[in-house]
Design an enzyme around this catalytic site. Sequence first.
Site, mmCIF file in Angstrom:
data_model
loop_
_atom_site.group_PDB
_atom_site.id
_atom_site.type_symbol
_atom_site.label_atom_id
_atom_site.label_comp_id
_atom_site.label_asym_id
_atom_site.label_seq_id
_atom_site.Cartn_x
_atom_site.Cartn_y
_atom_site.Cartn_z
ATOM 1 N N ARG A 1 -9.578 -0.080 9.577
ATOM 2 C CA ARG A 1 -9.164 -1.457 9.854
ATOM 3 C C ARG A 1 -10.242 -2.252 10.566
ATOM 4 O O ARG A 1 -10.037 -3.424 10.868
ATOM 5 C CB ARG A 1 -7.884 -1.453 10.684
ATOM 6 C CG ARG A 1 -6.649 -1.386 9.801
ATOM 7 C CD ARG A 1 -5.420 -1.470 10.673
ATOM 8 N NE ARG A 1 -4.307 -2.066 10.023
ATOM 9 C CZ ARG A 1 -3.178 -1.410 9.735
ATOM 10 N NH1 ARG A 1 -3.056 -0.138 9.974
ATOM 11 N NH2 ARG A 1 -2.180 -2.043 9.195
ATOM 12 N N ARG B 1 0.273 -9.263 13.654
ATOM 13 C CA ARG B 1 -0.328 -8.213 12.808
ATOM 14 C C ARG B 1 -1.151 -8.846 11.692
ATOM 15 O O ARG B 1 -2.241 -8.378 11.376
ATOM 16 C CB ARG B 1 0.775 -7.314 12.223
ATOM 17 C CG ARG B 1 1.377 -6.390 13.274
ATOM 18 C CD ARG B 1 2.673 -5.781 12.802
ATOM 19 N NE ARG B 1 2.526 -5.016 11.586
ATOM 20 C CZ ARG B 1 3.487 -4.871 10.672
ATOM 21 N NH1 ARG B 1 4.664 -5.459 10.848
ATOM 22 N NH2 ARG B 1 3.278 -4.155 9.608
ATOM 23 N N ARG C 1 11.857 -5.589 4.633
ATOM 24 C CA ARG C 1 11.528 -4.162 4.413
ATOM 25 C C ARG C 1 12.502 -3.237 5.148
ATOM 26 O O ARG C 1 12.822 -3.435 6.305
ATOM 27 C CB ARG C 1 10.100 -3.898 4.897
ATOM 28 C CG ARG C 1 9.738 -2.426 4.878
ATOM 29 C CD ARG C 1 8.251 -2.210 4.878
ATOM 30 N NE ARG C 1 7.595 -2.595 6.108
ATOM 31 C CZ ARG C 1 6.273 -2.475 6.309
ATOM 32 N NH1 ARG C 1 5.499 -1.994 5.359
ATOM 33 N NH2 ARG C 1 5.738 -2.847 7.446
ATOM 34 N N LYS D 1 0.827 -1.212 0.000
ATOM 35 C CA LYS D 1 0.000 0.000 0.000
ATOM 36 C C LYS D 1 0.862 1.263 0.000
ATOM 37 O O LYS D 1 0.632 2.186 -0.772
ATOM 38 C CB LYS D 1 -0.928 0.019 1.235
ATOM 39 C CG LYS D 1 -1.840 -1.190 1.341
ATOM 40 C CD LYS D 1 -2.718 -1.131 2.571
ATOM 41 C CE LYS D 1 -1.985 -1.138 3.904
ATOM 42 N NZ LYS D 1 -1.202 -2.361 4.168
ATOM 43 N N ARG E 1 11.519 -1.514 10.743
ATOM 44 C CA ARG E 1 10.479 -1.244 11.728
ATOM 45 C C ARG E 1 10.543 -2.258 12.858
ATOM 46 O O ARG E 1 10.734 -3.444 12.612
ATOM 47 C CB ARG E 1 9.099 -1.307 11.058
ATOM 48 C CG ARG E 1 8.729 -0.008 10.403
ATOM 49 C CD ARG E 1 7.470 -0.089 9.614
ATOM 50 N NE ARG E 1 6.336 -0.727 10.288
ATOM 51 C CZ ARG E 1 5.106 -0.750 9.787
ATOM 52 N NH1 ARG E 1 4.866 -0.170 8.623
ATOM 53 N NH2 ARG E 1 4.134 -1.328 10.438
HETATM 54 P P1 ADP Z 1 2.342 -1.881 3.212
HETATM 55 O O1 ADP Z 1 2.345 -0.361 3.169
HETATM 56 O O2 ADP Z 1 1.108 -2.456 2.567
HETATM 57 O O3 ADP Z 1 2.575 -2.458 4.580
HETATM 58 P P2 ADP Z 1 4.875 -1.614 1.763
HETATM 59 O O4 ADP Z 1 4.536 -0.717 0.624
HETATM 60 O O5 ADP Z 1 5.637 -1.013 2.899
HETATM 61 O O6 ADP Z 1 3.545 -2.388 2.303
HETATM 62 O O7 ADP Z 1 5.675 -2.867 1.161
HETATM 63 C C1 ADP Z 1 6.169 -3.906 2.016
HETATM 64 C C2 ADP Z 1 7.520 -4.401 1.467
HETATM 65 O O8 ADP Z 1 7.297 -5.083 0.237
HETATM 66 C C3 ADP Z 1 8.539 -3.291 1.170
HETATM 67 O O9 ADP Z 1 9.821 -3.787 1.489
HETATM 68 C C4 ADP Z 1 8.412 -3.062 -0.348
HETATM 69 O O10 ADP Z 1 9.634 -2.632 -0.932
HETATM 70 C C5 ADP Z 1 8.021 -4.455 -0.842
HETATM 71 N N1 ADP Z 1 7.101 -4.427 -1.966
HETATM 72 C C6 ADP Z 1 6.063 -3.572 -2.169
HETATM 73 N N2 ADP Z 1 5.406 -3.870 -3.310
HETATM 74 C C7 ADP Z 1 6.037 -4.964 -3.833
HETATM 75 C C8 ADP Z 1 5.821 -5.780 -5.013
HETATM 76 N N3 ADP Z 1 4.817 -5.508 -5.869
HETATM 77 N N4 ADP Z 1 6.653 -6.811 -5.230
HETATM 78 C C9 ADP Z 1 7.653 -7.092 -4.366
HETATM 79 N N5 ADP Z 1 7.922 -6.375 -3.241
HETATM 80 C C10 ADP Z 1 7.113 -5.314 -2.978
HETATM 81 P P1 AMP Z 2 0.945 -0.044 9.495
HETATM 82 O O1 AMP Z 2 2.057 0.957 9.339
HETATM 83 O O2 AMP Z 2 -0.263 0.302 8.689
HETATM 84 O O3 AMP Z 2 1.420 -1.465 9.285
HETATM 85 O O4 AMP Z 2 0.473 0.063 11.018
HETATM 86 C C1 AMP Z 2 1.403 -0.163 12.085
HETATM 87 C C2 AMP Z 2 0.658 -0.277 13.409
HETATM 88 O O5 AMP Z 2 -0.012 0.965 13.709
HETATM 89 C C3 AMP Z 2 -0.447 -1.334 13.491
HETATM 90 O O6 AMP Z 2 0.054 -2.637 13.777
HETATM 91 C C4 AMP Z 2 -1.319 -0.782 14.625
HETATM 92 O O7 AMP Z 2 -0.730 -0.996 15.891
HETATM 93 C C5 AMP Z 2 -1.267 0.728 14.351
HETATM 94 N N1 AMP Z 2 -2.333 1.165 13.415
HETATM 95 C C6 AMP Z 2 -2.163 1.692 12.178
HETATM 96 N N2 AMP Z 2 -3.350 1.987 11.618
HETATM 97 C C7 AMP Z 2 -4.294 1.604 12.522
HETATM 98 C C8 AMP Z 2 -5.716 1.621 12.522
HETATM 99 N N3 AMP Z 2 -6.415 2.080 11.475
HETATM 100 N N4 AMP Z 2 -6.357 1.156 13.619
HETATM 101 C C9 AMP Z 2 -5.675 0.698 14.683
HETATM 102 N N5 AMP Z 2 -4.336 0.632 14.742
HETATM 103 C C10 AMP Z 2 -3.650 1.086 13.673
#
Ligand code: ADP
Ligand code: AMP
Length: 214
Positions: free
Chosen positions: A88, A171, A127, A13, A160
């Site tokens: 969520r 998660r 990541r 995302k 992270r």
């Molecule tokens: P989210 O915001 O949904 O948690 P991220 O955008 O942070 O996901 O992506 C999670 C990890 O996967 C990052 O390390 C990113 O570089 C990698 N990634 C994102 N999109 C792709 C894809 N289409 N193919 C392979 N790796 C990806």
């Molecule tokens: P994310 O960066 O989206 O993976 O979120 C990281 C963490 O932030 C999650 O595991 C939750 O602890 C908190 N968080 C983010 N968005 C929400 C949401 N909409 N509702 C509740 N907790 C959230």
Amino acid sequence: MFVVLLGLPGAGKGTQAARLKKDLGLAHVTTGDLFRQNIAAETELGRKAKPYYDAGELVPNDLTIGMLLERIHQPDCASGCMFDGYPRNMEQTVALDQALAAAGKQIDRVVYVEVAEDELVRRLSGRWLCPRCAAIYHDLSAPPAKAGVCDKCGSELTQRSDDKPDIVRNRLKVNIENMQSLLDHYAGQDKLTTVDGGRDPEAVAADLRKALEG
Ligand code: ADP
Ligand code: AMP
């Protein structure tokens, strides 16, 4: 245009939102980043959210919804934004629908970026993030030119704290439990498109653009 990007943790995302922000000029509203900023700045909200964040649990709705409403009332969201990581659960979904309706607005489109669970685990474990400009990297699929250094601003990359395997498992469990009701809600409003997020980022981006233009 108000857009919700739905997807389990690691679905891509944030990666896709960064592209769309550039292409469509839509503000990127990401509750995960807002919590990380508050935790780092040790605000009262950050102190309350931290135990939930660290455990990979959802932060309680009252804190999350309050933070989200404050964010969407900022000027860059006046004519639209992309929601990433919110809603969520159903209470958050209803709160967002009501807040937009009160301003004569609504969610226009919802895109679910679908990725298999084993791929999500692979993505989260590799990541890396830039703490300064929020650029997203991956050890294998999106490595920086120089290991550990952001291509865009030269800062040292970090991982992270909640991308550790045991927290990742929690998660995923928490988010899987809630996802179907969100999909049903937006499908019922005829706003939902599902894209296959398991492909390379360019292919996913092309489908996302199609879904948002269509
Ligand atoms: P989210 O915001 O949904 O948690 P991220 O955008 O942070 O996901 O992506 C999670 C990890 O996967 C990052 O390390 C990113 O570089 C990698 N990634 C994102 N999109 C792709 C894809 N289409 N193919 C392979 N790796 C990806
Ligand atoms: P994310 O960066 O989206 O993976 O979120 C990281 C963490 O932030 C999650 O595991 C939750 O602890 C908190 N968080 C983010 N968005 C929400 C949401 N909409 N509702 C509740 N907790 C959230």
